[in-house]
Design a protein around this motif. Structure first.
Motif, PDB file in Angstrom:
ATOM      1  N   GLU A 117       4.742   1.589 -12.494  1.00 63.08           N
ATOM      2  CA  GLU A 117       4.282   2.469 -11.419  1.00 63.08           C
ATOM      3  C   GLU A 117       5.009   2.104 -10.124  1.00 63.08           C
ATOM      4  O   GLU A 117       5.044   0.937  -9.727  1.00 63.08           O
ATOM      5  CB  GLU A 117       2.773   2.323 -11.211  1.00 63.08           C
ATOM      6  CG  GLU A 117       1.945   2.798 -12.399  1.00 63.08           C
ATOM      7  CD  GLU A 117       0.466   2.679 -12.130  1.00 63.08           C
ATOM      8  OE1 GLU A 117      -0.114   3.655 -11.618  1.00 63.08           O
ATOM      9  OE2 GLU A 117      -0.090   1.591 -12.403  1.00 63.08           O
ATOM     10  N   ILE A 118       5.543   3.112  -9.452  1.00 62.06           N
ATOM     11  CA  ILE A 118       6.240   2.939  -8.184  1.00 62.06           C
ATOM     12  C   ILE A 118       5.502   3.766  -7.138  1.00 62.06           C
ATOM     13  O   ILE A 118       5.360   4.991  -7.284  1.00 62.06           O
ATOM     14  CB  ILE A 118       7.709   3.401  -8.271  1.00 62.06           C
ATOM     15  CG1 ILE A 118       8.402   2.844  -9.514  1.00 62.06           C
ATOM     16  CG2 ILE A 118       8.446   3.013  -6.990  1.00 62.06           C
ATOM     17  CD1 ILE A 118       8.511   1.354  -9.539  1.00 62.06           C
ATOM     18  N   ASN A 119       5.019   3.095  -6.090  1.00 67.11           N
ATOM     19  CA  ASN A 119       4.313   3.793  -5.020  1.00 67.11           C
ATOM     20  C   ASN A 119       4.900   3.383  -3.671  1.00 67.11           C
ATOM     21  O   ASN A 119       5.333   2.251  -3.497  1.00 67.11           O
ATOM     22  CB  ASN A 119       2.819   3.456  -5.036  1.00 67.11           C
ATOM     23  CG  ASN A 119       2.147   3.897  -6.329  1.00 67.11           C
ATOM     24  OD1 ASN A 119       2.237   5.065  -6.710  1.00 67.11           O
ATOM     25  ND2 ASN A 119       1.492   2.967  -7.009  1.00 67.11           N
ATOM     26  N   ALA A 120       4.905   4.344  -2.735  1.00 61.48           N
ATOM     27  CA  ALA A 120       5.365   4.071  -1.379  1.00 61.48           C
ATOM     28  C   ALA A 120       4.388   4.691  -0.399  1.00 61.48           C
ATOM     29  O   ALA A 120       3.975   5.835  -0.577  1.00 61.48           O
ATOM     30  CB  ALA A 120       6.770   4.617  -1.154  1.00 61.48           C
ATOM     31  N   GLU A 121       3.995   3.907   0.625  1.00 64.30           N
ATOM     32  CA  GLU A 121       3.045   4.379   1.606  1.00 64.30           C
ATOM     33  C   GLU A 121       3.322   3.716   2.949  1.00 64.30           C
ATOM     34  O   GLU A 121       4.005   2.700   3.034  1.00 64.30           O
ATOM     35  CB  GLU A 121       1.617   4.061   1.154  1.00 64.30           C
ATOM     36  CG  GLU A 121       1.374   2.587   0.942  1.00 64.30           C
ATOM     37  CD  GLU A 121      -0.005   2.293   0.390  1.00 64.30           C
ATOM     38  OE1 GLU A 121      -0.920   3.097   0.611  1.00 64.30           O
ATOM     39  OE2 GLU A 121      -0.169   1.229  -0.259  1.00 64.30           O
ATOM     40  N   SER A 122       2.764   4.296   4.003  1.00 64.80           N
ATOM     41  CA  SER A 122       2.905   3.746   5.348  1.00 64.80           C
ATOM     42  C   SER A 122       1.703   2.843   5.622  1.00 64.80           C
ATOM     43  O   SER A 122       0.554   3.238   5.346  1.00 64.80           O
ATOM     44  CB  SER A 122       2.970   4.875   6.372  1.00 64.80           C
ATOM     45  OG  SER A 122       2.978   4.343   7.690  1.00 64.80           O
ATOM     46  N   VAL A 123       1.949   1.643   6.137  1.00 66.66           N
ATOM     47  CA  VAL A 123       0.863   0.712   6.444  1.00 66.66           C
ATOM     48  C   VAL A 123       1.099   0.097   7.817  1.00 66.66           C
ATOM     49  O   VAL A 123       2.237   0.004   8.297  1.00 66.66           O
ATOM     50  CB  VAL A 123       0.753  -0.426   5.393  1.00 66.66           C
ATOM     51  CG1 VAL A 123       0.391   0.129   4.039  1.00 66.66           C
ATOM     52  CG2 VAL A 123       2.019  -1.240   5.345  1.00 66.66           C
ATOM     53  N   THR A 124       0.003  -0.307   8.441  1.00 72.02           N
ATOM     54  CA  THR A 124       0.060  -1.077   9.685  1.00 72.02           C
ATOM     55  C   THR A 124      -0.435  -2.477   9.382  1.00 72.02           C
ATOM     56  O   THR A 124      -1.594  -2.652   8.968  1.00 72.02           O
ATOM     57  CB  THR A 124      -0.799  -0.430  10.774  1.00 72.02           C
ATOM     58  OG1 THR A 124      -0.302   0.894  11.045  1.00 72.02           O
ATOM     59  CG2 THR A 124      -0.756  -1.261  12.051  1.00 72.02           C
ATOM     60  N   VAL A 125       0.413  -3.445   9.561  1.00 71.82           N
ATOM     61  CA  VAL A 125       0.075  -4.836   9.249  1.00 71.82           C
ATOM     62  C   VAL A 125      -0.647  -5.436  10.446  1.00 71.82           C
ATOM     63  O   VAL A 125      -0.107  -5.485  11.553  1.00 71.82           O
ATOM     64  CB  VAL A 125       1.343  -5.643   8.914  1.00 71.82           C
ATOM     65  CG1 VAL A 125       0.994  -7.127   8.709  1.00 71.82           C
ATOM     66  CG2 VAL A 125       2.014  -5.095   7.675  1.00 71.82           C
ATOM     67  N   LEU A 174       6.402  -0.574  -0.403  1.00 68.89           N
ATOM     68  CA  LEU A 174       6.866  -0.103  -1.702  1.00 68.89           C
ATOM     69  C   LEU A 174       6.277  -1.029  -2.760  1.00 68.89           C
ATOM     70  O   LEU A 174       6.543  -2.240  -2.757  1.00 68.89           O
ATOM     71  CB  LEU A 174       8.407  -0.117  -1.752  1.00 68.89           C
ATOM     72  CG  LEU A 174       9.061   0.335  -3.052  1.00 68.89           C
ATOM     73  CD1 LEU A 174       8.773   1.813  -3.310  1.00 68.89           C
ATOM     74  CD2 LEU A 174      10.577   0.106  -2.988  1.00 68.89           C
ATOM     75  N   SER A 175       5.469  -0.475  -3.657  1.00 68.51           N
ATOM     76  CA  SER A 175       4.804  -1.278  -4.687  1.00 68.51           C
ATOM     77  C   SER A 175       5.438  -0.999  -6.038  1.00 68.51           C
ATOM     78  O   SER A 175       5.683   0.165  -6.395  1.00 68.51           O
ATOM     79  CB  SER A 175       3.302  -0.947  -4.758  1.00 68.51           C
ATOM     80  OG  SER A 175       2.687  -1.201  -3.509  1.00 68.51           O
ATOM     81  N   VAL A 176       5.694  -2.071  -6.798  1.00 68.22           N
ATOM     82  CA  VAL A 176       6.235  -1.956  -8.148  1.00 68.22           C
ATOM     83  C   VAL A 176       5.266  -2.701  -9.072  1.00 68.22           C
ATOM     84  O   VAL A 176       5.151  -3.918  -9.000  1.00 68.22           O
ATOM     85  CB  VAL A 176       7.657  -2.557  -8.241  1.00 68.22           C
ATOM     86  CG1 VAL A 176       8.187  -2.424  -9.662  1.00 68.22           C
ATOM     87  CG2 VAL A 176       8.587  -1.883  -7.250  1.00 68.22           C
ATOM     88  N   ARG A 177       4.553  -1.956  -9.926  1.00 69.65           N
ATOM     89  CA  ARG A 177       3.500  -2.530 -10.767  1.00 69.65           C
ATOM     90  C   ARG A 177       3.835  -2.311 -12.251  1.00 69.65           C
ATOM     91  O   ARG A 177       4.336  -1.254 -12.632  1.00 69.65           O
ATOM     92  CB  ARG A 177       2.161  -1.868 -10.435  1.00 69.65           C
ATOM     93  CG  ARG A 177       0.957  -2.424 -11.218  1.00 69.65           C
ATOM     94  CD  ARG A 177      -0.269  -1.556 -10.964  1.00 69.65           C
ATOM     95  NE  ARG A 177      -0.589  -1.478  -9.558  1.00 69.65           N
ATOM     96  CZ  ARG A 177      -1.398  -2.335  -8.923  1.00 69.65           C
ATOM     97  NH1 ARG A 177      -1.939  -3.335  -9.598  1.00 69.65           N
ATOM     98  NH2 ARG A 177      -1.645  -2.182  -7.644  1.00 69.65           N
ATOM     99  N   ASP A 178       3.592  -3.340 -13.067  1.00 68.30           N
ATOM    100  CA  ASP A 178       3.763  -3.205 -14.518  1.00 68.30           C
ATOM    101  C   ASP A 178       2.511  -3.731 -15.217  1.00 68.30           C
ATOM    102  O   ASP A 178       1.711  -4.450 -14.617  1.00 68.30           O
ATOM    103  CB  ASP A 178       5.010  -3.947 -14.990  1.00 68.30           C
ATOM    104  CG  ASP A 178       4.907  -5.454 -14.840  1.00 68.30           C
ATOM    105  OD1 ASP A 178       4.081  -6.076 -15.539  1.00 68.30           O
ATOM    106  OD2 ASP A 178       5.662  -6.030 -14.005  1.00 68.30           O
ATOM    107  N   ASN A 179       2.349  -3.392 -16.481  1.00 74.06           N
ATOM    108  CA  ASN A 179       1.219  -3.884 -17.264  1.00 74.06           C
ATOM    109  C   ASN A 179       1.680  -4.882 -18.323  1.00 74.06           C
ATOM    110  O   ASN A 179       1.186  -4.891 -19.450  1.00 74.06           O
ATOM    111  CB  ASN A 179       0.471  -2.721 -17.916  1.00 74.06           C
ATOM    112  CG  ASN A 179       1.353  -1.958 -18.916  1.00 74.06           C
ATOM    113  OD1 ASN A 179       2.580  -2.116 -18.898  1.00 74.06           O
ATOM    114  ND2 ASN A 179       0.737  -1.156 -19.777  1.00 74.06           N
ATOM    115  N   GLY A 180       2.638  -5.733 -17.919  1.00 74.57           N
ATOM    116  CA  GLY A 180       3.211  -6.696 -18.864  1.00 74.57           C
ATOM    117  C   GLY A 180       2.348  -7.929 -19.064  1.00 74.57           C
ATOM    118  O   GLY A 180       1.137  -7.922 -18.827  1.00 74.57           O
ATOM    119  N   ASP A 181       3.008  -9.021 -19.477  1.00 72.22           N
ATOM    120  CA  ASP A 181       2.293 -10.257 -19.829  1.00 72.22           C
ATOM    121  C   ASP A 181       1.698 -10.960 -18.617  1.00 72.22           C
ATOM    122  O   ASP A 181       0.752 -11.736 -18.746  1.00 72.22           O
ATOM    123  CB  ASP A 181       3.251 -11.230 -20.542  1.00 72.22           C
ATOM    124  CG  ASP A 181       3.709 -10.684 -21.880  1.00 72.22           C
ATOM    125  OD1 ASP A 181       2.961  -9.871 -22.462  1.00 72.22           O
ATOM    126  OD2 ASP A 181       4.802 -11.073 -22.328  1.00 72.22           O
TER     127      ASP A 181
END
Length: 869
Positions: free
Chosen positions: A608-616, A635-642
């Motif tokens: 899954e690849i997601n991109a969003e605007s955030v204020t830190v 930019l988030s890169v998520r997997d369902n691996g080990d």
């Protein structure tokens, strides 16, 4: 009655014997030392000798031994006398020289008389006086007078002996040289009965006295005598060792030379203060209280005082020397302790391990670094065999090498010999380097070892090897890219020329369009290869992130495998970012590749690849040291691996760290991603759980300005030439043919040449016949920069463009130094080539126009091309 010889250096002792034995009719003669005793014995022929044991110039043993060698003295009886605490030494000396009679000091008079009478074979009897008197006269009054006189003499003697005894005690108790002189001077004045007394000692190599004290002189006068120069009478006594006794009947006459300020004296007695080996100074008395001359007895008393003072003074000097030496030794010991402490601290804080073992290989010392290195405490190591730190498979051979080294020890520096390994307490082994040195001790030859754990160095060496391999691959890729660019230039250019001659409805037109698209895609691929090979610097600019990520995902879909689904979601109106699109591609490629490996065992993987605007804010910024408050695109890169455990997560960004099997990964992927994020002023975080997968979150700072809208490009007609003559040089004939056609269609007159030497010759024959030169950079025998340098020498200021399929920063610096525009990267479109040529020629005309005041013809000035095209 008997003739008795008394040999004693102590006047009081001699006087005692004379007073004790004379009343009984014995003739008593005195000798002050052994030498005088031998002389007196030959002239006096005594029937009994009483000798002291301890005398300054000749001891009693030597005296009796030499007396026995004289004729007629072999059997003369001798009595040894000495202090009671020397009884053992007295008896030993007596037996050695045949003396068996002894008298201890102090001794009762009856015991002395009894011993003397027994040796002489006399019966005890009352004392007799050898006084001639008329038998008709009464002898009792005469005896009373004689005993009265003797008693008076004994009283005087008792006072003197008491003063001498007190002096001896004072000299024995004091170790201060000046105090010794004061005691001696006071005693001399008291014993002899003088108005004045004084003493001085010498300073080696100096005419001034070291100490000088007086007694009886007025305080003001004494102050002027503080350490006077050694001269006159004092010098004669101290340096020449002479005893001086003078008396002047004329009060005005001065027979001695005393320091200025000393009172005038009539009587003077001075003796040297010396031992048998050294002269220390002098002591004197002046003006006897009875206003008489000093007697021989006074000389003996002062000499005795001087002798005692010399011994005490010598002891005091030795005491001072011992104190100074002791202070020096204490200082040296303190310094040594400090040095030892510094050495101990140096050893303990040394960054390398230090180990010392004895000749039998037992550990005697191990510093803190070595303990940390091997995992042992000091108590666990000391006393153990050195082999405890050697891997088990090497222990047998190590014992033999250690024994051989002990037999022939020599210093061995680091890195000499085979590669060694050490064994930690937990059983693990590690590479190390050891330097050896022998330590010679009273217990034999010990071995000092300096040990360095080279695990990190070995790791760096492996990293360097990988880096060198990557650099070699990069160089190879750059070379391939250069040749490939030439081919792409020919393909792209010819496809464009063909498209211009074929109508859109013809079947070949669509094929040519596909060829052109594929060529452009190949061009982008070559540029990525150049970036990988570090032959092209990153180009950061304001970009929209979503299209760049989508483009990377298109390339990934075919490479990740059919079992992995890719989902992407981008928030509308996502802020732009200031980034290098090629490096964003690389980030996505690296993260997706790792995710694919982690999901390899899954039947259905999900990326899954997601991109969003955030204020830190402050709380979020604390999650990473590289993250700061502000606006970001996440930019988030998520997997369902080990997934990963915590230990792995702490190391994943380390260069060359990999969990893949050996040979299947370089360990550079995530470290490259981390490095790219840092150069972009961003941050990367990771969260993972075993069996549940991993999510990477990349924070890219939002750009302060939006992407500028692309301005409409001028039409090709705006870049048309006006008959300018162009010299085109390239070693590839297809490119010469292609560019000649392209530039001719753009309205230029073109002379193409694929031989650099021939091109230079053509230019030299008619340098004013060319308006500009376009040359390839890399050609056999001569580079485009070499060609440009020669052409500029022939005609300074000629516009020159240098093109290459591979641009290195060093090459750009070289052309800039020649005043030329930056290199042109092949393949460029027809429009790009026309645009650059048009811009260069137009700029030269604008600069030349003010100089000539008329429309420009040929450009002559080099400075017109010092900026980038």
């Amino acid at each position: 009655m008997a003739k008795i010889l008394i040999v004693d250096d102590d006047p009081a002792s001699r006087l005692l014997y004379v007073s004790l034995l004379s009343p009984f009719g014995h003739k008593v003669v005195e000798a002050r030392d052994g030498e005088e005793g031998l002389i007196t014995a030959q002239s006096f022929s005594p029937t009994l000798v009483i000798s002291d044991i301890l005398m300054p110039t000749m001891n009693g043993y030597e005296f009796v031994s030499r007396l026995r060698q004289l004729p007629a003295f072999e059997n003369v009886p001798v009595i040894f006398q000495s202090a009671s605490f020397l009884n053992h030494e007295t008896h030993t000396l007596g037996r050695a020289c045949g003396v068996s009679e002894f008298i201890s000091k102090p001794c009762e008079p009856q015991e002395v008389l009894g011993t003397v009478n027994r040796i002489l074979g006399l019966k005890p009897q009352p004392p007799s006086l050898k006084t001639t008197f008329d038998e008709n006269n009464d002898p009792v009054p005469m005896l009373i007078d004689a005993f009265y006189e003797k008693g008076r003499q004994l009283d005087s003697l008792s006072v003197r002996l008491g003063a001498l005894l007190e002096l001896g005690l004072n000299l024995a108790r004091s170790s201060d040289p000046q105090r010794l002189l004061e005691h001696a001077v006071n005693a001399a004045r008291k014993i002899i009965g003088a108005n004045y007394a004084g003493a001085g000692t010498l300073t080696n190599g100096d005419a001034r006295m070291r100490f000088f004290v007086t007694c009886g002189i007025a305080e003001l006068a004494a102050a002027t005598l503080n350490q006077p120069e050694l001269s006159g009478t004092f010098r004669e006594i101290a340096l020449e060792g002479r005893a001086i006794r003078n008396f002047s009947h004329d009060a005005e006459a001065q027979l001695v030379t005393l320091p200025a300020g000393h009172p005038n004296v009539r009587g003077f007695l001075g003796v040297p203060v010396q031992t048998s080996s050294h002269r220390y100074g002098f002591i004197y008395v002046a003006d006897k209280l009875s206003d008489a001359a000093f007697s021989q007895e006074d000389v003996r008393f002062l000499t005795t005082i001087a002798a005692k003072l010399a011994v005490a003074y010598e002891s005091a000097l030795r005491h001072l020397e011992i104190q100074e030496r002791t202070a020096t030794l204490e200082f040296e010991v303190a310094q040594r302790k400090q040095a030892e402490e510094r050495f101990r601290l140096l050893v303990e804080t040394a960054p390398t391990g230090i180990l010392i073992c004895d000749a039998q290989g037992r550990i005697t010392e191990a510093n803190a670094q070595l303990q940390k290195m091997f995992g042992y405490g000091r108590q666990e190591l000391v006393g153990q065999a050195i082999e405890i730190l050697v891997p088990e498979q090497h222990r047998g051979s190590h014992e033999g090498r250690r024994s051989a080294y002990t037999k022939s020890p020599q210093t061995r520096p680091m890195g000499v010999g085979m590669e060694l390994r050490g064994r930690r307490k937990d059983g693990t082994t590690f590479p190390l380097e050891i330097s050896l040195g022998p330590l010679l001790t009273s217990e034999g030859t010990w071995i000092s070892s300096t040990i360095v754990d080279i695990s990190e160095r070995k790791k760096l060496e492996q990293q360097l090897q990988v880096s060198q391999r990557l650099e070699a691959v990069g160089q190879l890729a750059a070379g391939i890219a250069h040749d490939f660019n030439n081919i792409l230039t020919a393909i792209t250019g010819n496809a464009k020329l063909a498209l211009e001659t074929i109508a859109p409805h013809e079947p070949a037109h669509s094929s040519l369009m596909e060829i052109e698209k594929a060529s452009l895609r190949a061009t982008q691929l070559v540029r990525q290869i150049l970036t990988f090979g570090r032959q092209e610097a990153p180009k950061r600019q304001v970009i929209k992130l979503a299209p760049v990520v989508e483009e990377a995902l298109k390339l990934l879909r075919t490479g990740l495998g059919a079992g992995i689904e890719i989902r992407s979601h981008f928030v509308p109106e996502l802020p732009d970012v200031f980034a290098d699109s090629t490096q964003i591609h690389q980030i996505m490629m690296n993260l997706a590749t790792n995710a694919a490996v982690a999901m390899a065992k899954k039947s259905a993987g999900l990326l899954e690849i997601n991109a969003e605007s955030v204020t830190v804010d402050d709380s979020l910024a604390r999650t990473s040291p590289e993250l700061h408050e502000g606006h970001y695109v996440r930019l988030s890169v998520r997997d369902n691996g080990d997934g990963m455990d915590k230990a792995t997560m702490t190391r994943i960004f380390e260069p060359f760290y990999t969990t893949k099997p050996k040979g299947e990964g370089t360990g550079l992927g995530l470290s490259v991603v981390h490095g790219i994020m840092k150069t972009h002023g961003g941050a990367i975080t990771v969260y993972s759980e075993l069996g549940k997968g991993t999510v990477f979150q990349l924070y890219l700072p939002a750009a302060e300005q939006a992407v500028k809208e692309a301005r409409p490009q001028p039409a090709v007609a705006d870049w048309q030439g006006h008959g300018e003559h162009i010299l085109y040089i390239d070693d590839e004939k297809p490119l010469v043919f292609l560019m000649t056609r392209i530039l001719t269609r753009l309205g230029y007159k073109v002379t193409g040449c694929n031989e650099p030497e021939k091109a230079i010759k053509l230019f030299a024959e008619a340098p004013d016949g060319f308006d500009a030169v376009v040359t390839d950079l890399s050609m056999p025998g001569m580079s485009g920069i070499d060609i440009a340098r020669q052409l500029l020498q022939i005609r300074p200021g000629i516009p020159i463009l240098v093109a290459s399929g591979c641009i290195r920063p060093a090459d750009n610096e070289e052309v800039r130094r020649l005043g030329l525009p930056d290199l042109i990267l092949k393949p460029d479109t027809v429009e790009q080539m026309g645009e650059i040529l048009h811009r260069v020629l137009d700029k030269s005309k604008q600069i030349q126009a003010p100089e000539q005041g008329s429309p420009p013809a040929k450009v002559r000035g080099r400075s017109a091309f010092s900026s980038k095209a």
